[in-house]
Design a protein around this motif. Structure first.
Motif, PDB file in Angstrom:
ATOM      1  N   THR A  57       0.819  -1.220   0.000  1.00 33.45           N
ATOM      2  CA  THR A  57       0.000   0.000   0.000  1.00 33.45           C
ATOM      3  C   THR A  57       0.847   1.261   0.000  1.00 33.45           C
ATOM      4  O   THR A  57       0.530   2.205  -0.725  1.00 33.45           O
ATOM      5  CB  THR A  57      -0.917   0.023   1.240  1.00 33.45           C
ATOM      6  OG1 THR A  57      -0.765  -1.159   2.012  1.00 33.45           O
ATOM      7  CG2 THR A  57      -2.351   0.164   0.859  1.00 33.45           C
ATOM      8  N   SER A  58       1.901   1.276   0.775  1.00 34.25           N
ATOM      9  CA  SER A  58       2.769   2.458   0.801  1.00 34.25           C
ATOM     10  C   SER A  58       3.433   2.691  -0.554  1.00 34.25           C
ATOM     11  O   SER A  58       3.499   3.826  -1.037  1.00 34.25           O
ATOM     12  CB  SER A  58       3.852   2.302   1.861  1.00 34.25           C
ATOM     13  OG  SER A  58       3.280   2.061   3.109  1.00 34.25           O
ATOM     14  N   ILE A  59       3.908   1.630  -1.154  1.00 34.46           N
ATOM     15  CA  ILE A  59       4.554   1.751  -2.465  1.00 34.46           C
ATOM     16  C   ILE A  59       3.537   2.176  -3.516  1.00 34.46           C
ATOM     17  O   ILE A  59       3.833   3.008  -4.376  1.00 34.46           O
ATOM     18  CB  ILE A  59       5.246   0.423  -2.850  1.00 34.46           C
ATOM     19  CG1 ILE A  59       6.376   0.139  -1.876  1.00 34.46           C
ATOM     20  CG2 ILE A  59       5.771   0.471  -4.267  1.00 34.46           C
ATOM     21  CD1 ILE A  59       6.979  -1.228  -2.032  1.00 34.46           C
ATOM     22  N   TYR A  60       2.325   1.615  -3.420  1.00 31.38           N
ATOM     23  CA  TYR A  60       1.276   1.988  -4.380  1.00 31.38           C
ATOM     24  C   TYR A  60       0.927   3.466  -4.251  1.00 31.38           C
ATOM     25  O   TYR A  60       0.803   4.177  -5.253  1.00 31.38           O
ATOM     26  CB  TYR A  60       0.032   1.113  -4.180  1.00 31.38           C
ATOM     27  CG  TYR A  60      -1.111   1.502  -5.073  1.00 31.38           C
ATOM     28  CD1 TYR A  60      -1.018   1.319  -6.449  1.00 31.38           C
ATOM     29  CD2 TYR A  60      -2.269   2.059  -4.560  1.00 31.38           C
ATOM     30  CE1 TYR A  60      -2.058   1.674  -7.287  1.00 31.38           C
ATOM     31  CE2 TYR A  60      -3.311   2.417  -5.384  1.00 31.38           C
ATOM     32  CZ  TYR A  60      -3.196   2.222  -6.739  1.00 31.38           C
ATOM     33  OH  TYR A  60      -4.223   2.590  -7.568  1.00 31.38           O
ATOM     34  N   ARG A  61       0.800   3.956  -3.019  1.00 30.89           N
ATOM     35  CA  ARG A  61       0.500   5.387  -2.822  1.00 30.89           C
ATOM     36  C   ARG A  61       1.615   6.273  -3.356  1.00 30.89           C
ATOM     37  O   ARG A  61       1.366   7.317  -3.946  1.00 30.89           O
ATOM     38  CB  ARG A  61       0.258   5.679  -1.335  1.00 30.89           C
ATOM     39  CG  ARG A  61      -1.180   5.416  -0.923  1.00 30.89           C
ATOM     40  CD  ARG A  61      -1.472   5.902   0.478  1.00 30.89           C
ATOM     41  NE  ARG A  61      -1.236   4.765   1.377  1.00 30.89           N
ATOM     42  CZ  ARG A  61      -0.513   4.823   2.474  1.00 30.89           C
ATOM     43  NH1 ARG A  61       0.051   5.946   2.852  1.00 30.89           N
ATOM     44  NH2 ARG A  61      -0.342   3.764   3.223  1.00 30.89           N
ATOM     45  N   LEU A  62       2.858   5.847  -3.155  1.00 32.88           N
ATOM     46  CA  LEU A  62       4.001   6.609  -3.663  1.00 32.88           C
ATOM     47  C   LEU A  62       3.970   6.691  -5.189  1.00 32.88           C
ATOM     48  O   LEU A  62       4.148   7.768  -5.767  1.00 32.88           O
ATOM     49  CB  LEU A  62       5.304   5.956  -3.190  1.00 32.88           C
ATOM     50  CG  LEU A  62       6.599   6.593  -3.675  1.00 32.88           C
ATOM     51  CD1 LEU A  62       6.784   7.949  -3.006  1.00 32.88           C
ATOM     52  CD2 LEU A  62       7.758   5.687  -3.370  1.00 32.88           C
ATOM     53  N   HIS A  63       3.727   5.568  -5.841  1.00 31.91           N
ATOM     54  CA  HIS A  63       3.675   5.564  -7.304  1.00 31.91           C
ATOM     55  C   HIS A  63       2.432   6.279  -7.832  1.00 31.91           C
ATOM     56  O   HIS A  63       2.447   6.838  -8.924  1.00 31.91           O
ATOM     57  CB  HIS A  63       3.714   4.119  -7.828  1.00 31.91           C
ATOM     58  CG  HIS A  63       5.075   3.532  -7.789  1.00 31.91           C
ATOM     59  ND1 HIS A  63       5.537   2.826  -6.709  1.00 31.91           N
ATOM     60  CD2 HIS A  63       6.088   3.546  -8.687  1.00 31.91           C
ATOM     61  CE1 HIS A  63       6.770   2.426  -6.938  1.00 31.91           C
ATOM     62  NE2 HIS A  63       7.134   2.860  -8.136  1.00 31.91           N
ATOM     63  N   ARG A  64       1.378   6.261  -7.074  1.00 31.31           N
ATOM     64  CA  ARG A  64       0.140   6.909  -7.517  1.00 31.31           C
ATOM     65  C   ARG A  64       0.303   8.433  -7.568  1.00 31.31           C
ATOM     66  O   ARG A  64      -0.386   9.107  -8.325  1.00 31.31           O
ATOM     67  CB  ARG A  64      -0.991   6.526  -6.567  1.00 31.31           C
ATOM     68  CG  ARG A  64      -2.308   7.039  -7.005  1.00 31.31           C
ATOM     69  CD  ARG A  64      -3.287   5.926  -7.094  1.00 31.31           C
ATOM     70  NE  ARG A  64      -4.466   6.456  -7.766  1.00 31.31           N
ATOM     71  CZ  ARG A  64      -5.669   6.106  -7.489  1.00 31.31           C
ATOM     72  NH1 ARG A  64      -5.886   5.212  -6.578  1.00 31.31           N
ATOM     73  NH2 ARG A  64      -6.673   6.632  -8.134  1.00 31.31           N
ATOM     74  N   ARG A  65       1.227   8.963  -6.790  1.00 29.81           N
ATOM     75  CA  ARG A  65       1.491  10.420  -6.846  1.00 29.81           C
ATOM     76  C   ARG A  65       2.011  10.824  -8.221  1.00 29.81           C
ATOM     77  O   ARG A  65       1.717  11.903  -8.704  1.00 29.81           O
ATOM     78  CB  ARG A  65       2.539  10.815  -5.805  1.00 29.81           C
ATOM     79  CG  ARG A  65       2.071  10.763  -4.404  1.00 29.81           C
ATOM     80  CD  ARG A  65       3.199  11.212  -3.486  1.00 29.81           C
ATOM     81  NE  ARG A  65       2.876  10.914  -2.106  1.00 29.81           N
ATOM     82  CZ  ARG A  65       3.724  11.025  -1.109  1.00 29.81           C
ATOM     83  NH1 ARG A  65       4.962  11.425  -1.349  1.00 29.81           N
ATOM     84  NH2 ARG A  65       3.363  10.740   0.110  1.00 29.81           N
ATOM     85  N   TRP A  66       2.817   9.965  -8.827  1.00 24.74           N
ATOM     86  CA  TRP A  66       3.450  10.294 -10.097  1.00 24.74           C
ATOM     87  C   TRP A  66       2.671   9.794 -11.304  1.00 24.74           C
ATOM     88  O   TRP A  66       2.688  10.409 -12.360  1.00 24.74           O
ATOM     89  CB  TRP A  66       4.862   9.715 -10.159  1.00 24.74           C
ATOM     90  CG  TRP A  66       5.767  10.192  -9.062  1.00 24.74           C
ATOM     91  CD1 TRP A  66       5.907  11.459  -8.619  1.00 24.74           C
ATOM     92  CD2 TRP A  66       6.660   9.399  -8.291  1.00 24.74           C
ATOM     93  NE1 TRP A  66       6.826  11.513  -7.610  1.00 24.74           N
ATOM     94  CE2 TRP A  66       7.316  10.250  -7.393  1.00 24.74           C
ATOM     95  CE3 TRP A  66       6.964   8.048  -8.263  1.00 24.74           C
ATOM     96  CZ2 TRP A  66       8.264   9.808  -6.496  1.00 24.74           C
ATOM     97  CZ3 TRP A  66       7.918   7.602  -7.369  1.00 24.74           C
ATOM     98  CH2 TRP A  66       8.546   8.486  -6.502  1.00 24.74           C
ATOM     99  N   PHE A  67       2.064   8.641 -11.157  1.00 27.41           N
ATOM    100  CA  PHE A  67       1.389   8.004 -12.288  1.00 27.41           C
ATOM    101  C   PHE A  67      -0.046   7.681 -11.906  1.00 27.41           C
ATOM    102  O   PHE A  67      -0.336   7.366 -10.768  1.00 27.41           O
ATOM    103  CB  PHE A  67       2.094   6.696 -12.694  1.00 27.41           C
ATOM    104  CG  PHE A  67       3.573   6.837 -12.865  1.00 27.41           C
ATOM    105  CD1 PHE A  67       4.105   7.491 -13.960  1.00 27.41           C
ATOM    106  CD2 PHE A  67       4.446   6.315 -11.926  1.00 27.41           C
ATOM    107  CE1 PHE A  67       5.472   7.623 -14.124  1.00 27.41           C
ATOM    108  CE2 PHE A  67       5.804   6.436 -12.068  1.00 27.41           C
ATOM    109  CZ  PHE A  67       6.322   7.090 -13.173  1.00 27.41           C
TER     110      PHE A  67
END
Length: 107
Positions: A57-67
């Motif tokens: 979830t943390s990694i998904y949220r991080l990537h969701r900021r950019w893409f």
């Protein structure tokens, strides 16, 4: 200076034997290198899997900021990446190492 044939000059047989021994040593070094590369690459793959498993979830949220990635596409990208990486390990590290293990006598 004495050489393998006891004279001052190298015999052709001694030179061929020395070259064959050097090639065998090179193959043993390559065999060791492939083994360590396989271990390191599988460790990287295991770390990647563990991070995705535990902190997805943390990694998904991080990537969701950019893409703008849907949840299913994020999973598909990581699963595909791990599969391609694993196939690369098998083809370029593990199979050549196994081949050398079968061809070279144990030392």
């Amino acid at each position: 200076m004495l050489t393998p044939n006891g004279y001052g000059k190298h015999s052709a047989l001694a030179i061929v034997q020395a070259k064959a021994q050097k090639k065998a040593m090179d193959l043993y070094l390559i065999k060791q290198l492939l083994f360590y590369c396989t271990v390191i690459n599988y460790a990287i793959l295991l770390i990647w899997f563990t991070v995705i498993l535990l902190a997805r979830t943390s990694i998904y949220r991080l990537h969701r900021r950019w893409f703008q990635l849907p949840d299913t596409r994020f999973d598909a990208i990581h699963y595909s990446g791990m599969a391609i990486y694993k196939i690369g390990i098998l083809l370029f590290n593990l199979v050549p190492w196994i081949t050398l293990c079968l061809l070279l006598p144990s030392s």
